[in-house]
Design a protein around this motif. Structure first.
Motif, short mmCIF file in Angstrom:
data_model
loop_
_atom_site.label_atom_id
_atom_site.label_comp_id
_atom_site.label_asym_id
_atom_site.label_seq_id
_atom_site.Cartn_x
_atom_site.Cartn_y
_atom_site.Cartn_z
N ILE A 70 57.50 -12.02 -40.10
CA ILE A 70 58.12 -10.57 -40.75
C ILE A 70 56.90 -9.77 -40.95
O ILE A 70 57.02 -8.66 -40.57
CB ILE A 70 58.69 -11.01 -42.05
CG1 ILE A 70 60.08 -11.76 -41.72
CG2 ILE A 70 58.97 -9.62 -42.71
CD1 ILE A 70 61.13 -11.35 -40.92
N LEU A 71 55.65 -10.18 -41.17
CA LEU A 71 54.51 -9.28 -41.16
C LEU A 71 54.36 -8.45 -40.03
O LEU A 71 54.12 -7.23 -39.86
CB LEU A 71 53.48 -9.88 -41.55
CG LEU A 71 53.01 -10.18 -43.17
CD1 LEU A 71 51.85 -10.99 -43.17
CD2 LEU A 71 52.90 -8.67 -43.68
N LEU A 72 54.72 -9.12 -38.59
CA LEU A 72 54.43 -8.48 -37.45
C LEU A 72 55.35 -7.45 -37.29
O LEU A 72 55.09 -6.35 -36.49
CB LEU A 72 54.64 -9.52 -36.39
CG LEU A 72 53.98 -10.85 -36.34
CD1 LEU A 72 54.28 -11.87 -35.22
CD2 LEU A 72 52.36 -10.58 -36.36
N THR A 73 56.27 -7.24 -37.97
CA THR A 73 57.30 -6.13 -37.72
C THR A 73 57.38 -5.05 -38.68
O THR A 73 58.37 -4.29 -38.44
CB THR A 73 58.79 -6.97 -37.78
OG1 THR A 73 59.14 -7.41 -39.08
CG2 THR A 73 58.85 -7.98 -36.83
N HIS A 74 56.49 -4.81 -39.59
CA HIS A 74 56.33 -4.08 -40.52
C HIS A 74 55.25 -3.11 -40.66
O HIS A 74 54.14 -3.65 -40.79
CB HIS A 74 56.98 -4.32 -41.90
CG HIS A 74 58.17 -4.92 -41.99
ND1 HIS A 74 58.67 -6.08 -41.74
CD2 HIS A 74 59.37 -4.24 -42.60
CE1 HIS A 74 59.81 -6.39 -41.92
NE2 HIS A 74 60.42 -4.95 -42.48
N PRO A 75 55.16 -2.06 -40.46
CA PRO A 75 53.78 -0.99 -40.43
C PRO A 75 53.33 -1.13 -41.78
O PRO A 75 51.93 -1.04 -41.97
CB PRO A 75 54.21 0.21 -40.03
CG PRO A 75 55.67 0.20 -39.24
CD PRO A 75 56.18 -1.05 -40.15
N TYR A 76 54.08 -1.42 -42.82
CA TYR A 76 53.51 -1.20 -44.29
C TYR A 76 54.03 -2.28 -45.15
O TYR A 76 55.21 -2.84 -44.75
CB TYR A 76 53.92 0.01 -44.92
CG TYR A 76 52.79 1.24 -44.65
CD1 TYR A 76 51.93 1.56 -45.57
CD2 TYR A 76 53.16 1.92 -43.47
CE1 TYR A 76 51.19 2.79 -44.94
CE2 TYR A 76 52.43 3.00 -42.89
CZ TYR A 76 51.50 3.40 -43.88
OH TYR A 76 50.48 4.27 -43.31
N VAL A 77 53.56 -2.74 -45.97
CA VAL A 77 53.77 -4.05 -46.94
C VAL A 77 53.30 -3.75 -48.06
O VAL A 77 52.37 -3.01 -48.59
CB VAL A 77 52.88 -5.29 -46.37
CG1 VAL A 77 51.33 -5.21 -46.47
CG2 VAL A 77 53.40 -6.47 -47.08
N ILE A 78 54.35 -4.13 -48.86
CA ILE A 78 54.16 -4.20 -50.63
C ILE A 78 54.14 -5.67 -50.83
O ILE A 78 54.83 -6.63 -50.75
CB ILE A 78 55.50 -3.82 -51.14
CG1 ILE A 78 55.81 -2.33 -50.75
CG2 ILE A 78 55.30 -3.81 -52.73
CD1 ILE A 78 57.10 -1.81 -51.29
N LYS A 79 52.97 -5.80 -51.51
CA LYS A 79 52.48 -7.12 -52.21
C LYS A 79 51.77 -6.99 -53.57
O LYS A 79 51.10 -6.14 -53.45
CB LYS A 79 51.59 -7.94 -51.33
CG LYS A 79 51.47 -9.43 -51.68
CD LYS A 79 50.73 -10.20 -50.42
CE LYS A 79 50.57 -11.85 -51.00
NZ LYS A 79 49.84 -12.34 -49.88
N ASP A 80 52.52 -7.83 -54.45
CA ASP A 80 51.80 -7.69 -55.82
C ASP A 80 51.88 -6.34 -56.30
O ASP A 80 50.79 -5.64 -57.18
CB ASP A 80 50.05 -8.13 -55.92
CG ASP A 80 49.79 -9.46 -55.28
OD1 ASP A 80 50.79 -10.36 -55.74
OD2 ASP A 80 48.86 -9.70 -54.71
N GLY A 81 52.97 -5.59 -55.89
CA GLY A 81 53.26 -4.27 -56.69
C GLY A 81 52.28 -3.32 -56.04
O GLY A 81 52.40 -2.23 -56.48
N LYS A 82 51.91 -3.39 -54.69
CA LYS A 82 50.95 -2.26 -54.38
C LYS A 82 51.30 -2.41 -53.06
O LYS A 82 51.62 -3.32 -52.29
CB LYS A 82 49.37 -2.79 -54.30
CG LYS A 82 49.02 -2.72 -56.00
CD LYS A 82 47.50 -3.27 -55.82
CE LYS A 82 46.84 -3.31 -57.51
NZ LYS A 82 45.47 -3.50 -57.29
N ILE A 83 51.40 -0.97 -52.22
CA ILE A 83 51.60 -0.92 -50.78
C ILE A 83 50.31 -0.49 -50.32
O ILE A 83 49.62 0.24 -50.60
CB ILE A 83 52.77 0.43 -50.77
CG1 ILE A 83 53.19 0.32 -49.27
CG2 ILE A 83 52.35 1.57 -51.20
CD1 ILE A 83 54.52 1.00 -49.13
N SER A 84 50.42 -0.97 -48.80
CA SER A 84 49.22 -0.91 -47.84
C SER A 84 49.78 -0.93 -46.52
O SER A 84 50.68 -1.31 -46.21
CB SER A 84 48.41 -2.17 -48.19
OG SER A 84 48.61 -3.13 -47.98
#
Length: 212
Positions: free
Chosen positions: A173-187
């Motif tokens: 799934i990580l391969l398909t999203h330009p941005y990721v939210i993890k631990d309440g932070k977006i990067s």
């Protein structure tokens, strides 16, 4: 590309169009992120779409109401839509990437015709854990969304429970999203692969599997 429209998530100021995967380890963490995102959208007169399991709708609407959202007013006006996974992602008891893509595209076009300058959507992906027919098209669908989103003023958050999905699935799934939210932070996601490249890889993998 559609014009960029501002929005914020996780306290960060960003611009749509944007396709985001949200990795959450609890319902509370999920709502800590999406409630401010939804509230801001409703205040800005954005179209707001939430898709989640039908049996969660009552809880979800109560949570929105507890945070000051006039649920009935927003639903009646059409600004807010709370849709069921059973009537969208897995309508008819199966998932079809092309069908869901077309459904989302039509929704975005309808929002534009209705005068909304921007759309915010959150989709809970728990339906994929049911392993219904067509679920193997999930990665293809997520990749294709990166061809759709640049054509519209839309921000999409695809929500994944990290305690329920396998590590292999989350890695894909990580391969398909330009941005990721993890631990309440977006990067910005360093693992993102451009959609045409990934779709070609998926197609080649399927061809190889059929030949073997």
């Amino acid at each position: 590309m559609n014009k960029q429209t501002p929005f914020s998530v996780c306290g960060e100021s960003l611009s749509a169009p944007m396709h985001i995967c949200g990795f959450f380890d609890s319902r509370e963490q999920q709502y800590d992120v999406i409630i401010p995102y939804i509230l801001e959208g409703l205040d800005a007169n954005d179209k707001v779409i939430n898709i989640l399991e039908g049996n969660r709708h009552g809880e979800h609407c109560r949570c929105l109401a507890d945070n000051g959202i006039s649920i009935t007013e927003k639903l009646v006006s059409g600004q807010l839509e709370v849709l069921a996974s059973e009537n969208t992602y897995i309508e008819g008891g199966k998932f079809a990437a092309d069908k869901m893509y077309a459904m989302l595209e039509n929704t975005l076009l309808s929002a534009s015709r209705a005068g909304y300058e921007s759309v915010r959507a959150c989709g809970d992906m728990v339906w994929a854990l049911k392993n219904l027919p067509g679920t193997d098209e999930l990665l293809e669908y997520e990749a294709k969304l990166n061809l759709l989103t640049p054509q519209h003023a839309v921000s999409l958050i695809c929500m994944y429970d990290i305690n329920s999905f396998s590590q292999n699935t989350l890695t894909d799934i990580l391969l398909t999203h330009p941005y990721v939210i993890k631990d309440g932070k977006i990067s910005k996601n360093q693992h993102y692969v451009e959609p045409l490249e990934l779709l070609s890889s998926i197609s080649n993998s399927r061809s190889g599997a059929l030949k073997s």
